[in-house]
Design a protein around this motif. Structure first.
Motif, PDB file in Angstrom:
ATOM      1  N   LEU A 657       0.633  -1.288   0.087  1.00 39.50           N
ATOM      2  CA  LEU A 657       0.020  -0.037   0.005  1.00 39.50           C
ATOM      3  C   LEU A 657       1.011   1.277  -0.035  1.00 39.50           C
ATOM      4  N   GLY A 658       2.123   1.156   0.749  1.00 41.04           N
ATOM      5  CA  GLY A 658       2.972   2.223   0.658  1.00 41.04           C
ATOM      6  C   GLY A 658       3.538   2.311  -0.676  1.00 41.04           C
ATOM      7  N   ILE A 659       3.982   1.459  -1.427  1.00 43.95           N
ATOM      8  CA  ILE A 659       4.547   1.547  -2.701  1.00 43.95           C
ATOM      9  C   ILE A 659       3.247   2.459  -3.726  1.00 43.95           C
ATOM     10  N   ILE A 660       2.212   1.884  -3.598  1.00 48.26           N
ATOM     11  CA  ILE A 660       1.090   2.322  -4.533  1.00 48.26           C
ATOM     12  C   ILE A 660       1.080   4.078  -4.080  1.00 48.26           C
ATOM     13  N   ALA A 661       1.135   4.208  -2.848  1.00 52.55           N
ATOM     14  CA  ALA A 661       0.667   5.467  -2.560  1.00 52.55           C
ATOM     15  C   ALA A 661       2.025   6.401  -3.032  1.00 52.55           C
ATOM     16  N   ILE A 662       3.219   5.878  -2.642  1.00 53.11           N
ATOM     17  CA  ILE A 662       4.490   6.703  -2.815  1.00 53.11           C
ATOM     18  C   ILE A 662       4.448   6.861  -4.539  1.00 53.11           C
ATOM     19  N   GLY A 663       4.141   5.779  -5.344  1.00 51.50           N
ATOM     20  CA  GLY A 663       4.157   5.848  -6.675  1.00 51.50           C
ATOM     21  C   GLY A 663       3.265   6.852  -7.400  1.00 51.50           C
ATOM     22  N   LEU A 664       1.946   6.967  -6.651  1.00 56.01           N
ATOM     23  CA  LEU A 664       1.110   7.968  -7.219  1.00 56.01           C
ATOM     24  C   LEU A 664       1.291   9.245  -6.854  1.00 56.01           C
ATOM     25  N   PHE A 665       1.972   9.328  -5.443  1.00 57.09           N
ATOM     26  CA  PHE A 665       2.352  10.839  -5.043  1.00 57.09           C
ATOM     27  C   PHE A 665       3.450  11.450  -6.050  1.00 57.09           C
ATOM     28  N   LEU A 666       4.427  10.575  -6.381  1.00 56.78           N
ATOM     29  CA  LEU A 666       5.765  11.028  -6.984  1.00 56.78           C
ATOM     30  C   LEU A 666       5.278  11.338  -8.451  1.00 56.78           C
ATOM     31  N   GLU A 667       4.404  10.708  -8.975  1.00 60.10           N
ATOM     32  CA  GLU A 667       3.853  10.756 -10.281  1.00 60.10           C
ATOM     33  C   GLU A 667       3.194  12.206 -10.281  1.00 60.10           C
ATOM     34  N   TRP A 668       2.166  12.378  -9.340  1.00 61.27           N
ATOM     35  CA  TRP A 668       1.458  13.739  -9.234  1.00 61.27           C
ATOM     36  C   TRP A 668       2.593  14.796  -8.998  1.00 61.27           C
ATOM     37  N   PHE A 669       3.557  14.846  -8.197  1.00 65.54           N
ATOM     38  CA  PHE A 669       4.362  15.724  -7.842  1.00 65.54           C
ATOM     39  C   PHE A 669       5.043  16.057  -9.156  1.00 65.54           C
ATOM     40  N   ILE A 670       5.876  15.354  -9.970  1.00 69.01           N
ATOM     41  CA  ILE A 670       6.662  15.722 -10.962  1.00 69.01           C
ATOM     42  C   ILE A 670       5.715  16.066 -12.069  1.00 69.01           C
ATOM     43  N   ARG A 671       4.443  15.798 -12.324  1.00 68.06           N
ATOM     44  CA  ARG A 671       3.664  16.454 -13.267  1.00 68.06           C
ATOM     45  C   ARG A 671       3.197  17.916 -12.703  1.00 68.06           C
ATOM     46  N   LYS A 672       3.244  18.014 -11.472  1.00 64.04           N
ATOM     47  CA  LYS A 672       2.665  19.361 -10.857  1.00 64.04           C
ATOM     48  C   LYS A 672       3.953  20.296 -10.975  1.00 64.04           C
ATOM     49  N   TYR A 673       5.121  19.672 -10.591  1.00 62.16           N
ATOM     50  CA  TYR A 673       6.241  20.387 -10.724  1.00 62.16           C
ATOM     51  C   TYR A 673       6.826  21.016 -12.097  1.00 62.16           C
ATOM     52  N   ASN A 674       6.336  20.234 -13.034  1.00 58.50           N
ATOM     53  CA  ASN A 674       6.714  20.583 -14.320  1.00 58.50           C
ATOM     54  C   ASN A 674       5.654  21.139 -15.140  1.00 58.50           C
ATOM     55  N   GLY A 675       4.312  21.620 -14.572  1.00 58.30           N
ATOM     56  CA  GLY A 675       3.644  22.200 -15.167  1.00 58.30           C
ATOM     57  C   GLY A 675       2.540  21.398 -16.091  1.00 58.30           C
ATOM     58  N   LEU A 676       2.564  20.152 -15.960  1.00 54.68           N
ATOM     59  CA  LEU A 676       1.853  19.280 -16.696  1.00 54.68           C
ATOM     60  C   LEU A 676       0.276  19.026 -16.184  1.00 54.68           C
ATOM     61  N   ILE A 677       0.064  19.855 -15.228  1.00 54.41           N
ATOM     62  CA  ILE A 677      -1.347  19.393 -14.589  1.00 54.41           C
ATOM     63  C   ILE A 677      -1.690  20.954 -14.557  1.00 54.41           C
TER      64      ILE A 677
END
Length: 677
Positions: A657-677
């Motif tokens: 469950l931690g892997i799923i949460a971390i994976g989804l969070f990192l994906e969201w953070f990278i996209r947010k940081y690079n203006g892809l959202i």
């Protein structure tokens, strides 16, 4: 995991990767290499979710070493101290405790036993009885699936229970007796057995049979006497030698007075005889002036008749005769209680006689009972006739309070056969047993008592009570509990005394090693059993005038106190309520007798047979070093490596469950940081 699970995982991985590639590679506006990181994170998250759906199971094995268990059972009875073996026991236990080799090889479990088995805390050698067979049976059950040799430290002198030398055949563990005593033969006279009836009749002679034994080689002369108080009522000279080692002496004594009479049988001791305790024995009889005669009236033979006769006559104060209805009419005045077994219209004159003489009765119905006849007898019970039979099992009414019922719960008793339905009582009944079908209480009475017009009645609705007596024996290796239950029912029906608010149950005399238990019931002013009462017993020794007060403890539907271990003598007692002026009194005698002091040597032959039957080996207490060496060198007692297989489903692995949460969070953070959202 099986092959099918592996296939599902491969499909899930491919699916996760394709979905991630479709989202970030197909017509994607992201031109940088960042999209490969996002593909990886999305693929891991999807794969983890799909793995949760597949939920594969993983196996893990853990290994551990299991040492054999050494069960040490120590005889804590008085005979060990009397044979002066207490120091040998404590010395051996100290050696066992300090032996590093034994501790490294075995897990040691220590117990003590007398009449029952206890964890070994401290040794007092004051148990009044020893039951070796029951101790061995319990150890066999507890350690049945383990490698657990049994070290039995005992003199082998059993005073209670079945013959233990043959019980080894039912125990899987080897038994190593450490014999407390030696094989030295001493010249000894003893009273091996004394047979006498508990109850005798006033002005009648009663038989006494004594078996006297001699252990020795040289010819000896002695004299046997029977004392009543300070008077000798019988004497006989006896001669023994190497070929004549036993003699049966029979005589008859006259019962002159009503009540408990005590006697003392005595063999004159030999010069320098080592054990004089087995040269005498006290016994008692209760002299009564009448006997309760019970008639069982039946039209046909049935095993139930023999069962009732055996149970009732187990109390020597009662005599039972089985009669036909015509025979009873001719002898009706000879009986104080009548049992009607499956009555029909041929019992009309019998019931007329019962009602005319206002005699109490016990009615047993079954599959061949004429219920129409019972409905017309005006016995305050009615039955709805169905002409269909059913098997019913009993359920004890814990609130029954007319007399004390102990040691029986009827849960595993076989069913009785009777007609479908139940009795309707026209007067309030006291139900002892309810009918149950498939564990469901029907509310109908199987066994009940009731009274009207100064007459008492009991009704048992069901035939086959002989199975109950057999089941009682299977449960406890004795008929005593069931016979006592029937005896108390008969005693209630035989007596016309008014009910008291305190009823007491006890014997007129006890042998020295008997359990001295006094039971009582207390009723409130409405004659309902009171479970919140505070009762105590005041016990007075008539010889020493010493008094003591002991509280009674609640035990299901009665109060009781265990006085076992009190000194021999005559006692008076009063059971009283601590806040009301309600009491009941009685008296009893405890006869002097210590069964643990009747032995001169250890029972070597029986202990050696026990070891042989269990594939163990017997040793004397002085040879304990050889015993320990034998245990250490025996290849049957090796440490065994065992494994435990654990099957763990993936859904229990919280890190996923931690892997799923971390994976989804990192994906969201990278996209947010690079203006892809």
């Amino acid at each position: 995991m099986n092959l099918e699970t592996y296939i599902y995982i491969i499909i899930a991985a491919i699916t996760a990767l394709l979905v991630a590639l479709f989202q970030y590679m197909y017509k994607s506006k992201i031109k940088s290499k960042l999209k490969y990181s996002l593909v990886g994170l999305r693929a891991v998250s999807i794969l983890a979710i799909l793995m949760l759906l597949i939920n594969p199971k993983f196996e893990s094995k853990s290994f551990y070493d299991e040492k054999p268990t050494l069960v040490v059972a120590v005889d804590n009875s008085e005979s060990v101290a009397y044979l002066e073996q207490g120091k040998n026991v404590t010395s051996f236990l100290e050696v066992l405790e300090t032996s590093s080799e034994i501790k490294e090889r075995f897990n040691i479990q220590k117990y003590s036993f007398g009449k029952s088995v206890n964890k070994l805390d401290s040794l007092t050698f004051n148990e009044g009885q020893s039951n070796i067979s029951e101790a061995l049976k319990q150890f066999g059950e507890v350690y049945t699936n383990q490698t657990a040799p049994l070290l039995l430290i005992s003199d082998g002198n059993q005073t209670f229970g079945a013959d233990y030398s043959f019980i080894a055949k039912s125990i899987k563990q080897p038994i190593y007796p450490l014999i407390l005593g030696d094989s030295t033969v001493y010249s000894d006279l003893s009273i091996k057995q004394l047979n006498v009836n508990r109850y005798v009749y006033l002005k009648n002679k009663f038989p006494v049979e004594i078996i006297a034994n001699y252990n020795g080689i040289a010819p000896v002369n002695t004299e046997l006497k029977i004392w009543s108080g300070n008077s000798v009522v019988f004497r006989k000279s006896l001669q023994f030698n190497a070929s004549k080692t036993s003699e049966i002496i029979s005589t008859s004594l006259l019962a002159n007075n009503i009540g408990v009479k005590t006697y003392r049988v005595e063999l004159a001791p030999l010069l320098n005889e080592k054990n004089n305790f087995n040269n005498f024995k006290n016994f008692g009889v209760e002299v009564i002036d009448q006997k309760t005669n019970v008639a069982i009236v039946a039209e046909r033979l049935h095993p139930d008749l023999g069962t009732l006769k055996k149970s009732i006559e187990s109390n020597e104060q009662r005599s039972v005769t089985i009669l036909s209805p015509k025979e009873y009419i001719l002898k009706a005045n000879d009986y104080q209680l009548v049992i009607l077994y499956q009555p029909n219209n041929k019992f009309k004159l019998v019931l007329d006689e019962v009602k005319a003489q206002r005699r109490n009765a016990f009615i047993v119905t079954g599959a061949t009972t004429d219920y129409e006849f019972i409905n017309n007898t005006h016995l305050k019970v009615l039955w709805s006739v169905t002409n269909q039979t059913e098997d019913y099992q009993p359920e004890l009414n814990r609130n029954y309070n007319t007399f004390i019922i102990d040691n029986l719960d009827f849960n595993d008793y076989p069913p009785l056969k009777s007609e479908f339905g139940g009795f309707n009582f026209l007067v309030p009944p006291d139900i002892i047993l309810y009918k149950t079908v498939n564990g469901i209480n029907t509310g109908d009475a199987m066994l009940a008592t009731y009274a009207f017009d100064n007459m008492k009645f009991a009704i048992l609705n069901g035939e086959g009570i002989w199975r109950w007596r057999a089941q009682s024996y299977l449960n406890s290796n004795s008929f005593i509990d069931f016979d006592n239950f029937i005896g108390k029912l008969v005693q209630y029906l035989s007596s016309n005394k008014k009910r008291n608010r305190i009823n007491i149950d006890y014997k007129s005399f006890y042998n020295g090693n008997d359990a001295v238990v006094i039971a009582a019931q207390y009723f409130n002013k409405s004659f309902e059993f009171d479970k919140s009462a505070s009762l105590s017993i005041i016990l007075k020794n008539k010889e020493s005038n010493s008094r003591r007060e002991i509280p009674l403890l609640l035990n299901t539907n009665s109060y009781s106190v265990d006085l076992s271990g009190i000194s021999a003598g005559t006692y008076e007692f009063t059971v009283k309520h601590n806040s009301e002026s309600v009491s009941a009194s009685g008296s009893f005698q405890v006869l002097e007798y210590n069964v643990e002091k009747q032995f001169l040597n250890a029972d070597i032959d029986k202990l050696q047979l026990l070891a042989e039957n269990s594939k163990g080996k017997a040793f004397f207490s002085k040879d304990y070093d050889n015993l320990l060496s034998d245990l250490l060198s025996d290849n049957r007692y090796k440490t065994i490596q065992k494994s435990t297989k654990n099957i763990v489903p993936l859904i229990d692995w919280y890190y996923l469950l931690g892997i799923i949460a971390i994976g989804l969070f990192l994906e969201w953070f990278i996209r947010k940081y690079n203006g892809l959202i």
